[in-house]
Write an enzyme that holds these catalytic residues in place. Structure first.
Site, PDB file in Angstrom:
ATOM      1  N   HIS A   1       0.843  -1.187   0.000  1.00  0.00           N
ATOM      2  CA  HIS A   1       0.000   0.000   0.000  1.00  0.00           C
ATOM      3  C   HIS A   1       0.883   1.243   0.000  1.00  0.00           C
ATOM      4  O   HIS A   1       2.051   1.193   0.417  1.00  0.00           O
ATOM      5  CB  HIS A   1      -0.893   0.010   1.235  1.00  0.00           C
ATOM      6  CG  HIS A   1      -1.956  -1.043   1.220  1.00  0.00           C
ATOM      7  ND1 HIS A   1      -3.052  -0.977   2.045  1.00  0.00           N
ATOM      8  CD2 HIS A   1      -2.096  -2.178   0.489  1.00  0.00           C
ATOM      9  CE1 HIS A   1      -3.820  -2.028   1.815  1.00  0.00           C
ATOM     10  NE2 HIS A   1      -3.256  -2.775   0.882  1.00  0.00           N
TER      11      HIS A   1
ATOM     12  N   GLU B   1       0.948   3.838   1.897  1.00  0.00           N
ATOM     13  CA  GLU B   1       1.465   4.213   3.214  1.00  0.00           C
ATOM     14  C   GLU B   1       2.651   3.343   3.619  1.00  0.00           C
ATOM     15  O   GLU B   1       3.660   3.847   4.123  1.00  0.00           O
ATOM     16  CB  GLU B   1       0.359   4.102   4.282  1.00  0.00           C
ATOM     17  CG  GLU B   1      -0.800   5.061   4.065  1.00  0.00           C
ATOM     18  CD  GLU B   1      -1.924   4.485   3.211  1.00  0.00           C
ATOM     19  OE1 GLU B   1      -3.021   5.060   3.236  1.00  0.00           O
ATOM     20  OE2 GLU B   1      -1.718   3.452   2.522  1.00  0.00           O
TER      21      GLU B   1
ATOM     22  N   CYS C   1      -5.940   1.885   5.837  1.00  0.00           N
ATOM     23  CA  CYS C   1      -6.595   0.642   6.240  1.00  0.00           C
ATOM     24  C   CYS C   1      -6.015   0.202   7.590  1.00  0.00           C
ATOM     25  O   CYS C   1      -5.007   0.759   8.054  1.00  0.00           O
ATOM     26  CB  CYS C   1      -6.372  -0.433   5.171  1.00  0.00           C
ATOM     27  SG  CYS C   1      -4.695  -1.093   5.145  1.00  0.00           S
TER      28      CYS C   1
ATOM     29  N   CYS D   1      -2.237  -0.499   7.455  1.00  0.00           N
ATOM     30  CA  CYS D   1      -1.426   0.714   7.357  1.00  0.00           C
ATOM     31  C   CYS D   1      -1.472   1.523   8.653  1.00  0.00           C
ATOM     32  O   CYS D   1      -0.453   2.058   9.090  1.00  0.00           O
ATOM     33  CB  CYS D   1      -1.878   1.553   6.168  1.00  0.00           C
ATOM     34  SG  CYS D   1      -1.519   0.767   4.589  1.00  0.00           S
TER      35      CYS D   1
END
Length: 148
Positions: free
Chosen positions: A44, A46, A74, A77
């Protein structure tokens, strides 16, 4: 800058997410989602930004740093942000906005995770939300999009 990262990723046929880490007023890292290209469900924006910041700063704890993300992080993250000691999350679109674009989000808000886990970080959502949603909706219309 996070929106520019999102655009970079979309041009590479990645999902529409971008993140930037700023420490003491200086940009330390910026990244976009690379899940599809890397065939890595943890890639992801992040997490990619956190990994890049660690390499640049040569440390794993980012006291005094803020992460800017085009979407509410999420749970995975959020946990990484917590473990990295990042003190502030600023995001645009919400988890519900990502769900509306077809992503299988766990609908647990960052504020709820902060409360449940006793995290001390500051959370500010809805920053440039309209622009972030517009970018996500534009991506959603692509015939070559890949939702995971």
């Amino acid at each position: 800058m996070a929106l520019k990262e999102l655009e970079k990723g979309v041009k590479k046929k990645q999902s529409p997410f971008g993140a930037v880490i700023v420490c003491k007023g200086k940009v330390v890292s910026s990244a976009h989602n690379t899940v599809v290209g890397d065939k890595d469900p943890s890639a992801h924006a992040e997490l990619n930004a956190i990994q890049a910041a660690g390499k640049k700063l040569k440390k794993v704890h980012f006291k005094g740093c803020t992460i800017y993300s085009t979407c509410e992080p999420c749970p995975m993250c959020f946990s990484a942000i917590h473990w990295a000691g990042i003190e502030r999350i600023v995001y645009g679109a919400s988890i519900a906005d990502a769900e509306a674009c077809g992503f299988r989000e766990l609908s647990i808000s960052n504020k709820r995770m902060r409360s449940l886990g006793g995290a001390k970080l500051e959370i500010k959502g809805g920053v440039l939300r309209d622009e972030c949603i517009k970018a996500m909706k534009k991506w959603k219309k692509r015939k070559d999009k890949r939702v995971y």
